[in-house]
Design a protein around this motif. Structure first.
Motif, mmCIF file in Angstrom:
data_model
loop_
_atom_site.group_PDB
_atom_site.id
_atom_site.type_symbol
_atom_site.label_atom_id
_atom_site.label_comp_id
_atom_site.label_asym_id
_atom_site.label_seq_id
_atom_site.Cartn_x
_atom_site.Cartn_y
_atom_site.Cartn_z
ATOM 1 N N ILE A 23 -6.191 -4.479 -10.908
ATOM 2 C CA ILE A 23 -6.930 -3.597 -11.887
ATOM 3 C C ILE A 23 -7.474 -2.315 -11.484
ATOM 4 O O ILE A 23 -7.021 -0.980 -12.056
ATOM 5 C CB ILE A 23 -7.489 -4.317 -12.642
ATOM 6 N N ARG A 24 -8.149 -2.339 -10.486
ATOM 7 C CA ARG A 24 -9.191 -1.272 -10.056
ATOM 8 C C ARG A 24 -8.102 -0.346 -9.365
ATOM 9 O O ARG A 24 -8.189 0.927 -9.582
ATOM 10 C CB ARG A 24 -9.953 -1.689 -8.917
ATOM 11 N N LEU A 25 -7.259 -0.796 -8.766
ATOM 12 C CA LEU A 25 -6.272 0.138 -8.013
ATOM 13 C C LEU A 25 -5.145 0.953 -8.981
ATOM 14 O O LEU A 25 -4.745 1.941 -8.968
ATOM 15 C CB LEU A 25 -5.421 -0.509 -6.997
ATOM 16 N N MET A 26 -4.752 0.242 -10.275
ATOM 17 C CA MET A 26 -3.780 0.668 -11.037
ATOM 18 C C MET A 26 -4.693 1.824 -11.823
ATOM 19 O O MET A 26 -4.125 2.959 -12.243
ATOM 20 C CB MET A 26 -3.367 -0.463 -11.971
ATOM 21 N N GLU A 27 -5.984 1.549 -12.140
ATOM 22 C CA GLU A 27 -6.682 2.358 -12.864
ATOM 23 C C GLU A 27 -7.082 3.723 -11.833
ATOM 24 O O GLU A 27 -6.982 4.922 -12.360
ATOM 25 C CB GLU A 27 -8.135 1.773 -13.294
ATOM 26 N N LEU A 28 -7.192 3.498 -10.584
ATOM 27 C CA LEU A 28 -7.394 4.447 -9.556
ATOM 28 C C LEU A 28 -5.796 5.457 -9.691
ATOM 29 O O LEU A 28 -6.192 6.896 -9.617
ATOM 30 C CB LEU A 28 -7.859 3.903 -8.316
ATOM 31 N N ALA A 29 -5.031 4.635 -9.469
ATOM 32 C CA ALA A 29 -3.556 5.437 -9.481
ATOM 33 C C ALA A 29 -3.408 6.269 -10.955
ATOM 34 O O ALA A 29 -3.050 7.503 -10.925
ATOM 35 C CB ALA A 29 -2.427 4.659 -9.509
ATOM 36 N N ASP A 30 -3.914 5.922 -11.889
ATOM 37 C CA ASP A 30 -3.875 6.427 -13.224
ATOM 38 C C ASP A 30 -4.623 7.769 -13.193
ATOM 39 O O ASP A 30 -4.225 8.787 -13.727
ATOM 40 C CB ASP A 30 -4.249 5.626 -14.253
ATOM 41 N N ARG A 31 -5.785 7.560 -12.723
ATOM 42 C CA ARG A 31 -6.732 8.507 -12.786
ATOM 43 C C ARG A 31 -6.246 9.741 -11.720
ATOM 44 O O ARG A 31 -6.427 10.983 -12.132
ATOM 45 C CB ARG A 31 -8.248 8.189 -12.067
ATOM 46 N N PHE A 32 -5.668 9.423 -10.696
ATOM 47 C CA PHE A 32 -4.996 10.795 -9.826
ATOM 48 C C PHE A 32 -3.477 10.869 -10.097
ATOM 49 O O PHE A 32 -2.923 11.558 -9.171
ATOM 50 C CB PHE A 32 -5.371 10.174 -8.238
ATOM 51 N N LYS A 33 -2.947 10.377 -10.962
ATOM 52 C CA LYS A 33 -1.526 10.364 -11.529
ATOM 53 C C LYS A 33 -0.692 9.956 -10.402
ATOM 54 O O LYS A 33 0.417 10.783 -10.123
ATOM 55 C CB LYS A 33 -1.453 11.868 -11.897
ATOM 56 N N LEU A 34 -1.015 8.815 -9.704
ATOM 57 C CA LEU A 34 0.072 8.469 -8.831
ATOM 58 C C LEU A 34 0.865 7.120 -9.289
ATOM 59 O O LEU A 34 0.388 6.288 -9.949
ATOM 60 C CB LEU A 34 -0.625 7.747 -7.509
ATOM 61 N N PRO A 35 2.196 7.448 -9.267
ATOM 62 C CA PRO A 35 2.936 6.459 -9.499
ATOM 63 C C PRO A 35 2.537 4.730 -9.126
ATOM 64 O O PRO A 35 2.063 5.097 -7.851
ATOM 65 C CB PRO A 35 4.269 6.547 -9.126
ATOM 66 N N VAL A 36 2.969 3.934 -9.658
ATOM 67 C CA VAL A 36 2.419 2.479 -8.943
ATOM 68 C C VAL A 36 3.679 1.876 -8.853
ATOM 69 O O VAL A 36 4.697 1.533 -9.480
ATOM 70 C CB VAL A 36 1.513 1.682 -9.857
ATOM 71 N N ILE A 37 3.722 0.981 -7.573
ATOM 72 C CA ILE A 37 4.699 0.127 -7.115
ATOM 73 C C ILE A 37 4.279 -1.166 -6.802
ATOM 74 O O ILE A 37 3.003 -1.361 -6.301
ATOM 75 C CB ILE A 37 5.481 0.559 -5.824
ATOM 76 N N THR A 38 4.804 -2.241 -7.686
ATOM 77 C CA THR A 38 4.020 -3.724 -7.376
ATOM 78 C C THR A 38 5.316 -4.428 -6.883
ATOM 79 O O THR A 38 6.310 -4.568 -7.261
ATOM 80 C CB THR A 38 3.437 -4.031 -8.672
ATOM 81 N N LEU A 39 5.047 -5.482 -5.958
ATOM 82 C CA LEU A 39 5.907 -6.205 -5.147
ATOM 83 C C LEU A 39 5.325 -7.771 -5.535
ATOM 84 O O LEU A 39 4.272 -8.003 -5.173
ATOM 85 C CB LEU A 39 5.783 -6.015 -3.753
ATOM 86 N N VAL A 40 6.229 -8.433 -6.379
ATOM 87 C CA VAL A 40 5.699 -9.908 -6.791
ATOM 88 C C VAL A 40 6.093 -10.727 -5.929
ATOM 89 O O VAL A 40 7.451 -10.825 -5.763
ATOM 90 C CB VAL A 40 5.816 -9.684 -8.112
ATOM 91 N N ASP A 41 5.107 -11.645 -5.435
ATOM 92 C CA ASP A 41 5.799 -12.939 -4.599
ATOM 93 C C ASP A 41 4.776 -13.851 -4.735
ATOM 94 O O ASP A 41 3.891 -14.201 -3.865
ATOM 95 C CB ASP A 41 6.183 -12.381 -3.159
ATOM 96 N N THR A 42 4.841 -14.701 -5.802
ATOM 97 C CA THR A 42 3.625 -15.783 -5.896
ATOM 98 C C THR A 42 4.237 -16.892 -6.658
ATOM 99 O O THR A 42 4.894 -16.733 -7.405
ATOM 100 C CB THR A 42 2.532 -15.172 -6.588
ATOM 101 N N PRO A 43 3.632 -18.245 -6.110
ATOM 102 C CA PRO A 43 4.054 -19.509 -6.772
ATOM 103 C C PRO A 43 3.303 -19.229 -8.314
ATOM 104 O O PRO A 43 3.578 -20.061 -9.128
ATOM 105 C CB PRO A 43 3.520 -20.488 -6.030
#
Length: 319
Positions: free
Chosen positions: A140-160
């Protein structure tokens, strides 16, 4: 040394014969090239036949293969100038979820994802990709940081799935996952998600509520694992194959249902057989997906993402 799954035993036997021939020929003048070529052709044909008719349970096993490329592999192969960012600034740094900022094919981005680890010690350190509340709060912190600086977000999901321990529940696991989903839906920058292995339960969707959701061909995405489903419905894990079929957890099923947007084909025999090729293929899809939002303002990006998820289950899904 390659690790073969149970249903790959015939392939493993042929691969073993090839290795044996090569070993016997070392130091001899016997030309075994023709025989090896024949066996390799048989291996390729058998692999094609096997992977063309995988059951949902077999796809689950492929998605869990220990040699599949993980978050760190994708970052190393696709992101330059990567700077990892740690901690949720409230409790701790959960290594089941990693993230940072860098350049993806020249484009500044934030990249966040589950990390399972590549060996026994790594898997323990990363908790097998099962995050605790602090992991989701870091995301959440990193997504909000990306939003503040207008950076697109890439997420890679791999979890049981999310960490099932008492300590995780006591620190607000459900609330952290819910906040993660909320953050995915409210940020005003493009969010492109990729299921690279297992997409398990809320632990996955907390990072995967994106504008564009990609699945690798042999990955799986489900509200619960086949074993968990079987234990609830039949009080036994023996029915896991039946549960896998019923859960509609394969990329093909989910694309048809409109839950995901794109399937990326894996190399013959799965991502674990050609890691670099898989990484490049996913990189091409991520780049194309991000490019679609280049001239889109933040409000439109946010509205499109919300409408996409609101449509699910309300008659907006593909037939």
């Amino acid at each position: 040394m390659a690790t073969f799954l149970d249903f790959e035993k015939p392939i493993a036997e042929l691969e073993g014969k090839i290795a044996e021939l090569k070993h016997l020929a070392q130091g001899d003048e016997v030309n075994i090239a023709e025989e090896v070529a024949k066996l390799q052709a048989k291996v390729e044909k058998l692999t094609k036949q096997t992977y063309a008719k995988l059951t949902p349970w077999q796809k689950t096993l492929v998605a869990r293969h220990l040699d599949r490329p993980h978050f760190g592999d994708y970052v190393a192969g696709l992101v330059t100038d990567y700077v990892p960012l740690a901690g949720d600034r409230a409790f701790a740094d959960d290594k089941a979820i990693m993230g940072g900022i860098g350049r993806f094919r020249g484009r500044p981005v934030a990249v966040i994802g589950h990390e399972k680890g590549n060996d026994t010690s790594g898997r323990v350190r990363h908790s097998f990709g099962m995050a605790k509340p602090e992991g989701y709060r870091k995301a959440i912190r990193l997504m909000e940081l990306a939003d503040r600086f207008k950076l697109p977000v890439i997420t890679l999901v791999d979890t049981p799935g999310a960490h099932p321990g008492i300590e995780a529940e006591s620190r607000g696991q459900a609330e952290a996952i819910a906040r993660g989903i909320e953050t995915c839906l409210k940020i005003g920058v493009p969010l492109v998600s990729a299921i690279i292995g297992e997409g398990g339960s809320g632990g996955a969707i907390a990072l995967a509520a994106g504008n564009h959701v990609i699945m690798l061909e042999h990955s799986v995405y489900s509200v619960i694992s086949p074993e968990g489903c079987a234990s609830i419905l039949w009080r036994s894990g023996d029915q896991k194959e039946v549960a896998a079929e019923a859960l509609k957890l394969t990329a093909e099923d989910l694309k048809q249902l409109g839950i995901i947007d794109e399937i990326v084909a894996e190399p013959l025999g799965g991502a674990h057989r050609a890691k670099q090729e898989t990484i490049e293929r996913l990189g091409d899809s991520l780049a194309a997906a991000l490019g679609r939002f280049d001239n889109m303002d933040g409000d439109t990006v946010r509205r499109e993402r919300r409408e996409k998820f609101l449509a699910m289950g309300r008659g907006g899904l593909a037939a």
